[in-house]
Design an enzyme around this catalytic site. Structure first.
Site, short mmCIF file in Angstrom:
data_model
loop_
_atom_site.label_atom_id
_atom_site.label_comp_id
_atom_site.label_asym_id
_atom_site.label_seq_id
_atom_site.Cartn_x
_atom_site.Cartn_y
_atom_site.Cartn_z
N GLU A 13 0.86 -1.18 0.00
CA GLU A 13 0.00 0.00 0.00
C GLU A 13 0.90 1.24 0.00
O GLU A 13 1.78 1.37 0.85
CB GLU A 13 -0.90 0.00 1.25
N CYS A 60 -6.34 5.26 5.31
CA CYS A 60 -6.02 3.94 4.78
C CYS A 60 -7.28 3.15 4.47
O CYS A 60 -8.25 3.22 5.23
CB CYS A 60 -5.17 3.18 5.79
N CYS A 63 -6.55 -0.57 6.83
CA CYS A 63 -6.70 -0.57 8.28
C CYS A 63 -7.49 0.64 8.78
O CYS A 63 -7.08 1.29 9.76
CB CYS A 63 -5.34 -0.66 8.97
N HIS A 67 -7.65 3.28 12.67
CA HIS A 67 -7.63 4.74 12.74
C HIS A 67 -8.90 5.27 13.41
O HIS A 67 -8.84 6.23 14.20
CB HIS A 67 -7.48 5.34 11.34
N ARG A 427 -0.71 -3.78 11.29
CA ARG A 427 0.73 -3.62 11.03
C ARG A 427 1.52 -3.12 12.22
O ARG A 427 2.73 -3.00 12.13
CB ARG A 427 0.92 -2.67 9.85
N SER A 450 3.76 1.88 9.99
CA SER A 450 4.83 1.87 8.99
C SER A 450 5.76 3.07 9.13
O SER A 450 6.87 3.05 8.59
CB SER A 450 4.24 1.81 7.57
N CYS A 494 2.77 -0.19 4.70
CA CYS A 494 1.63 0.65 4.28
C CYS A 494 2.12 2.09 4.27
O CYS A 494 2.04 2.79 5.28
CB CYS A 494 0.44 0.48 5.20
N CYS A 497 -0.37 5.07 4.75
CA CYS A 497 -0.55 5.42 6.16
C CYS A 497 0.64 6.24 6.68
O CYS A 497 0.48 7.24 7.38
CB CYS A 497 -0.67 4.16 7.01
#
Length: 500
Positions: A13, A60, A63, A67, A427, A450, A494, A497
């Site tokens: 991503e 995102c 996910c 959030h 993640r 990330s 990701c 993100c």
């Protein structure tokens, strides 16, 4: 000396570039580069605080639930709200469903193609209708004039893939099955989340859908279907990859420091997976006051490392020495790995017996030593073990729901306040910090998984976790970076993100 560059890193991503310098067949330097800027925090300034959970979910599409929960918790801290037990459990169930789809997605659709000989499908002559249809599609794509026929299966980097056509065909059949399993997990999350990928029912104070007995049983039926796949197929395939590619049980080791914010509040408010850090095998409680965002190698201007509650977003695209749009979060001045491996390492260090037993069983089946958890294969193994443990635990959360009891607290506005919302995305560690003044958002800051893992060098020149994990990696120049890609994808990047 040679440079191996992956630009862009595909099947992730967002936009990521990895540069490595190779000497004598091993990586001696690595740079992780986030290649875009988005600026969600600036977009939130001056808005109504209740806009935050709605907008930050759009950071995102994989996910968004994490959030939403982090944002709701930050607002609850600022506004003095507390979710009731039903609200906590419903959040954990929606988050759990999101975890299951994300972990299955990561292994089958994003990472497995690094290990499976996808060209084996062209010689498939068996009876599986899905594989026969896939073979016909790939053959048609190869005959076409498309620039990238049969993407994402082809083209692929040259290298050593599984040389057993039967195993490759079976893995590709599971790839197709995983698409259906992900759909079921999305449907589970939508039952209590209202819709997916961006939920409509997660609000500060709880979940608005309430507890309905029929909905609970619909969720349970889908959960059992997903659980069967996770236990019988996903875990088995990860173990088989570990047996076939043992070199990756020692490749991709980072610094051995792990951080978790804790996740999955149960009815009592206690998280099922605990918060904390593990460094050198030693557990320590989490102290979020030790977090600071360094930007010496990032394309941002800042006076000094700042705690997220004081965080600044001042882009400086041409900053000298900077090479990434990611900031560099540090805990106590050093980098920490986050993600499923970190969560299970922290949980095991606190004495969580089910986690210890699951890891021990998986390591034995995969023929890996305990030290091999800190590796590319260890991350895949931890992700699969977590999926199994989670799918089992979610049954108990369904049993604990109380029909007729409230699932959301009454909302009360406050003109001013500050809040810290911590949770775990699939993640890794996710934090939102908010400051409200005059009933408007005065400051908002996110530090996402990330950003921790793919951070550039810190102010002292120390590498980020992925950069550290690539050092010493053996690479074959003819493989054009396949070994690097395998290690990088084990972290489940990701970058959309990370450059929020």
């Amino acid at each position: 000396m040679a440079l191996v560059v992956l630009d862009p890193v595909t099947r992730i991503e967002g936009h990521l570039r990895i540069d490595t310098r190779v000497e004598d067949g091993r990586v001696v330097e690595a740079w992780s580069r986030g290649e875009m800027f988005r600026g969600f925090e600036d977009l939130l300034a001056g808005r109504d605080p209740l806009d935050a959970p709605v907008i930050t979910q759009r950071i995102c599409g994989v996910c968004p639930v994490s959030h939403a929960i982090a944002s709701c918790r930050a607002l609850e801290g600022a506004l003095g709200l507390a979710a009731p037990p039903n609200g906590r459990l419903l959040r954990s169930l929606v988050l759990g469903a999101n975890y299951l789809q994300s972990h299955v997605l990561h292994f089958y659709q994003l990472s497995a193609l690094d290990f499976v000989d996808v060209e084996a499908v062209l010689s498939y002559g068996g009876p599986d209708p899905g594989l026969r249809e896939l073979r016909a599609w790939v053959e048609g794509e190869v005959r076409s004039n498309r620039v990238l026929p049969a993407a994402p299966f082809l083209p692929r980097l040259p290298g050593n893939y599984g040389e057993d056509p039967r195993w490759s065909a079976g893995a590709l059949a599971h790839y197709l099955e995983a698409l259906e399993v992900r759909t079921e997990a999305h449907r589970m999350a939508a039952i209590f989340g209202g819709k997916l990928p961006h939920t409509a029912s997660l609000v500060p104070g709880g979940v608005t859908t309430g507890v309905d007995a029929e909905a609970v049983e619909h969720f349970r039926a889908r959960l059992r279907q997903v659980r069967r796949f996770v236990e019988n197929t996903y875990l088995t395939d990860v173990i088989e990859v570990a047996r076939r590619f043992p070199a990756y049980a020692t490749a991709g080791r980072a610094a051995g420091r792990y951080l978790s914010f804790g996740a999955f509040e149960e009815g009592t408010g206690k998280p099922w997976l605990p918060a904390g850090t593990v460094s050198g095998g030693v557990y320590a409680p989490l102290d979020t006051g030790r977090i600071a965002e360094e930007v010496g190698s990032s394309r941002y201007a800042s006076r000094k490392p700042l705690h997220p509650r004081e965080g600044e977003i001042r882009p400086e695209a041409s900053k000298a020495g900077a090479y990434s749009w990611l900031q560099a979060p540090r805990y106590g001045g050093v980098s920490y790995e986050v993600g499923p491996l970190a969560r299970l390492q922290v949980a095991a260090a606190t004495g969580a017996q089910p986690v210890r037993e699951a890891l021990s069983h998986l390591l034995a089946e995969a023929r890996m030593e305990p030290a091999a958890l800190d590796s590319a294969l260890g991350r895949h193994a931890a992700r699969a073990a977590e999926a199994v443990l989670l799918a089992r635990q979610m049954e108990s959360w369904l049993d604990a729901l109380q029909p007729g009891e409230p699932s959301v607290a009454p909302y009360t506005a406050r003109p001013e306040g500050r809040g810290e919302g911590l949770t775990e995305a699939p993640r890794g560690a996710l934090g939102h910090w908010i400051e409200v003044r005059g009933q408007k958002i005065a400051r908002y800051q996110c530090v996402v998984p990330s950003t921790w893992n793919f951070s550039p060098r810190g102010d002292g020149g120390d590498p980020g976790p992925v950069e550290a994990a690539l050092l010493g990696l053996a690479v074959d120049p003819d493989h054009k970076g396949l070994e690097v890609a395998r290690v990088v994808r084990s972290f489940d990047p990701c970058i959309a993100c990370a450059v929020h």
